[in-house]
Design a protein around this motif. Structure first.
Motif, PDB file in Angstrom:
ATOM      1  N   LYS A  42      -6.531   6.401  -3.323  1.00 26.72           N
ATOM      2  CA  LYS A  42      -6.081   6.013  -3.790  1.00 26.72           C
ATOM      3  C   LYS A  42      -4.325   5.372  -3.658  1.00 26.72           C
ATOM      4  O   LYS A  42      -3.813   3.796  -3.783  1.00 26.72           O
ATOM      5  CB  LYS A  42      -5.661   6.236  -6.080  1.00 26.72           C
ATOM      6  N   SER A  43      -3.848   5.705  -2.823  1.00 26.03           N
ATOM      7  CA  SER A  43      -2.319   5.234  -2.547  1.00 26.03           C
ATOM      8  C   SER A  43      -2.017   4.795  -2.001  1.00 26.03           C
ATOM      9  O   SER A  43      -1.783   3.905  -0.757  1.00 26.03           O
ATOM     10  CB  SER A  43      -1.629   6.362  -2.265  1.00 26.03           C
ATOM     11  N   VAL A  44      -3.120   5.240  -0.976  1.00 28.52           N
ATOM     12  CA  VAL A  44      -3.766   4.385   0.893  1.00 28.52           C
ATOM     13  C   VAL A  44      -4.105   2.382  -0.239  1.00 28.52           C
ATOM     14  O   VAL A  44      -3.500   0.693   0.302  1.00 28.52           O
ATOM     15  CB  VAL A  44      -4.947   4.466   1.616  1.00 28.52           C
ATOM     16  N   PHE A  45      -5.576   2.578  -1.003  1.00 25.34           N
ATOM     17  CA  PHE A  45      -5.214   1.183  -1.398  1.00 25.34           C
ATOM     18  C   PHE A  45      -4.116   0.411  -2.444  1.00 25.34           C
ATOM     19  O   PHE A  45      -3.923  -0.715  -1.900  1.00 25.34           O
ATOM     20  CB  PHE A  45      -6.325   1.373  -2.903  1.00 25.34           C
ATOM     21  N   GLU A  80       3.921   2.210   2.902  1.00 22.58           N
ATOM     22  CA  GLU A  80       3.488   1.209   3.246  1.00 22.58           C
ATOM     23  C   GLU A  80       4.430   1.360   4.843  1.00 22.58           C
ATOM     24  O   GLU A  80       3.626   0.800   6.021  1.00 22.58           O
ATOM     25  CB  GLU A  80       4.339   0.107   2.880  1.00 22.58           C
ATOM     26  N   ASP A  81       5.232   2.423   5.399  1.00 21.59           N
ATOM     27  CA  ASP A  81       6.340   2.307   6.536  1.00 21.59           C
ATOM     28  C   ASP A  81       5.187   3.251   7.519  1.00 21.59           C
ATOM     29  O   ASP A  81       4.553   3.134   8.665  1.00 21.59           O
ATOM     30  CB  ASP A  81       7.530   2.848   6.467  1.00 21.59           C
ATOM     31  N   ILE A  82       4.312   3.927   6.716  1.00 25.00           N
ATOM     32  CA  ILE A  82       3.412   4.834   7.265  1.00 25.00           C
ATOM     33  C   ILE A  82       2.078   4.423   8.366  1.00 25.00           C
ATOM     34  O   ILE A  82       1.615   4.096   9.041  1.00 25.00           O
ATOM     35  CB  ILE A  82       3.302   6.427   6.547  1.00 25.00           C
ATOM     36  N   GLY A  85       4.369   0.233   9.644  1.00 28.03           N
ATOM     37  CA  GLY A  85       5.344   0.270   9.894  1.00 28.03           C
ATOM     38  C   GLY A  85       5.325  -0.182  12.065  1.00 28.03           C
ATOM     39  O   GLY A  85       4.377   0.903  12.149  1.00 28.03           O
ATOM     40  N   ALA A  86       6.551  -0.307  11.753  1.00 30.13           N
ATOM     41  CA  ALA A  86       6.633  -0.850  13.501  1.00 30.13           C
ATOM     42  C   ALA A  86       6.494   0.586  14.164  1.00 30.13           C
ATOM     43  O   ALA A  86       6.125   0.120  15.990  1.00 30.13           O
ATOM     44  CB  ALA A  86       7.691  -1.460  13.854  1.00 30.13           C
ATOM     45  N   ALA A  87       7.130   1.827  14.267  1.00 30.20           N
ATOM     46  CA  ALA A  87       6.987   3.109  14.713  1.00 30.20           C
ATOM     47  C   ALA A  87       5.635   3.369  15.157  1.00 30.20           C
ATOM     48  O   ALA A  87       5.036   4.492  15.769  1.00 30.20           O
ATOM     49  CB  ALA A  87       7.576   3.499  14.116  1.00 30.20           C
ATOM     50  N   VAL A  93      -3.789   6.432  10.196  1.00 30.39           N
ATOM     51  CA  VAL A  93      -3.008   7.101   9.895  1.00 30.39           C
ATOM     52  C   VAL A  93      -3.164   8.060   7.842  1.00 30.39           C
ATOM     53  O   VAL A  93      -4.491   7.869   7.724  1.00 30.39           O
ATOM     54  CB  VAL A  93      -1.870   6.371   9.189  1.00 30.39           C
ATOM     55  N   LYS A  94      -2.357   9.156   7.993  1.00 35.33           N
ATOM     56  CA  LYS A  94      -3.184   9.665   7.016  1.00 35.33           C
ATOM     57  C   LYS A  94      -1.495   9.656   5.908  1.00 35.33           C
ATOM     58  O   LYS A  94      -0.714   9.885   6.676  1.00 35.33           O
ATOM     59  CB  LYS A  94      -3.609  11.258   7.372  1.00 35.33           C
ATOM     60  N   LEU A  95      -1.600   9.617   4.501  1.00 29.83           N
ATOM     61  CA  LEU A  95      -0.807   9.593   3.849  1.00 29.83           C
ATOM     62  C   LEU A  95      -0.378  11.164   2.930  1.00 29.83           C
ATOM     63  O   LEU A  95      -1.875  11.529   3.417  1.00 29.83           O
ATOM     64  CB  LEU A  95      -0.403   8.321   2.467  1.00 29.83           C
ATOM     65  N   PRO A  96       0.952  11.375   2.786  1.00 31.94           N
ATOM     66  CA  PRO A  96       0.325  12.303   2.474  1.00 31.94           C
ATOM     67  C   PRO A  96       0.172  12.619   0.673  1.00 31.94           C
ATOM     68  O   PRO A  96       0.041  11.869   0.041  1.00 31.94           O
ATOM     69  CB  PRO A  96       1.754  12.939   2.088  1.00 31.94           C
ATOM     70  N   LYS A  97      -0.536  13.967   0.075  1.00 30.51           N
ATOM     71  CA  LYS A  97      -1.189  14.460  -1.114  1.00 30.51           C
ATOM     72  C   LYS A  97      -0.481  14.376  -1.542  1.00 30.51           C
ATOM     73  O   LYS A  97       0.350  14.119  -2.204  1.00 30.51           O
ATOM     74  CB  LYS A  97      -1.484  15.535  -0.842  1.00 30.51           C
TER      75      LYS A  97
END
Length: 192
Positions: A42-45, A80-82, A85-87, A93-97
């Motif tokens: 959901k957060s990734v979407f 979005e930065d995760i 992001g340019a870095a 990638v994995k977003l935090p729970k």
């Protein structure tokens, strides 16, 4: 405010959650909720959708997207930065729970605070923190000359998947779904 100090922010008189002035000054807001099982994405979407909307709405549809209350959108900027992001040059990638409850160590106005705990006498309730975006026709849009009349505020909610599995009929955290103009259901076939 009560201390006779100038107050530039607005809040709900009942739960004291921030209310962007744009919500009151434009046409009725559009509420959208993202729902699904735990770890369905959901957060990734949400982060991918907003990242793409910022690029495509102005170019393809001549609709501008702004943030009337940037502090409410801090978490989505972090996601979005995760992801974009340019870095970050990794392919995965994995977003935090998404937390199920509010972490008490976060300040009330912390941009990563997803819920807001409100006390009613001896009872405490956690309310989800909406994200706010304002959509306005640009000059090249057919309604660009009357943008104020067609501007709308978009309120988005993201919840932990565990909230949708709860058996309680009094889930304050998911009551936003009853007021939503639309629901995005994220389905992960790998989990089924």
């Amino acid at each position: 405010d009560e201390a006779d100090e100038p107050c530039r922010d607005l809040a709900c008189p009942s739960c004291h959650l921030p209310v962007p002035r744009a919500v009151l000054e434009s046409r009725p807001p559009i509420f959208l909720s993202i729902i699904g099982r735990p770890a369905a994405g959901k957060s990734v979407f949400l982060a991918a959708m907003l990242h793409r909307l910022r690029a495509s709405l102005p170019q393809v549809f001549q609709v501008g997207i702004t943030e009337p209350h940037a502090p409410s959108n801090g978490l989505i900027h972090y996601y979005e930065d995760i992801m974009f992001g340019a870095a970050n040059k990794e392919s995965h990638v994995k977003l935090p729970k998404t937390p199920e409850v509010q972490e008490d160590d976060l300040a009330v106005n912390d941009p990563f605070r997803l819920y807001r705990r409100v006390r009613y006498g001896d009872m405490e309730r956690d309310y989800p923190r909406p994200m706010f975006f304002q959509l306005s026709p640009l000059a090249a849009h057919p309604h660009g000359g009357d943008a104020a009349r067609f501007t709308r505020t978009l309120c988005l909610y993201d919840n932990a998947g565990e909230h949708f599995e709860a058996q309680s009929t009094n889930q304050i955290i998911t009551q936003h779904m009853a007021h939503s103009s639309g629901l995005f259901f994220v389905f992960d076939p790998v989990q089924e």
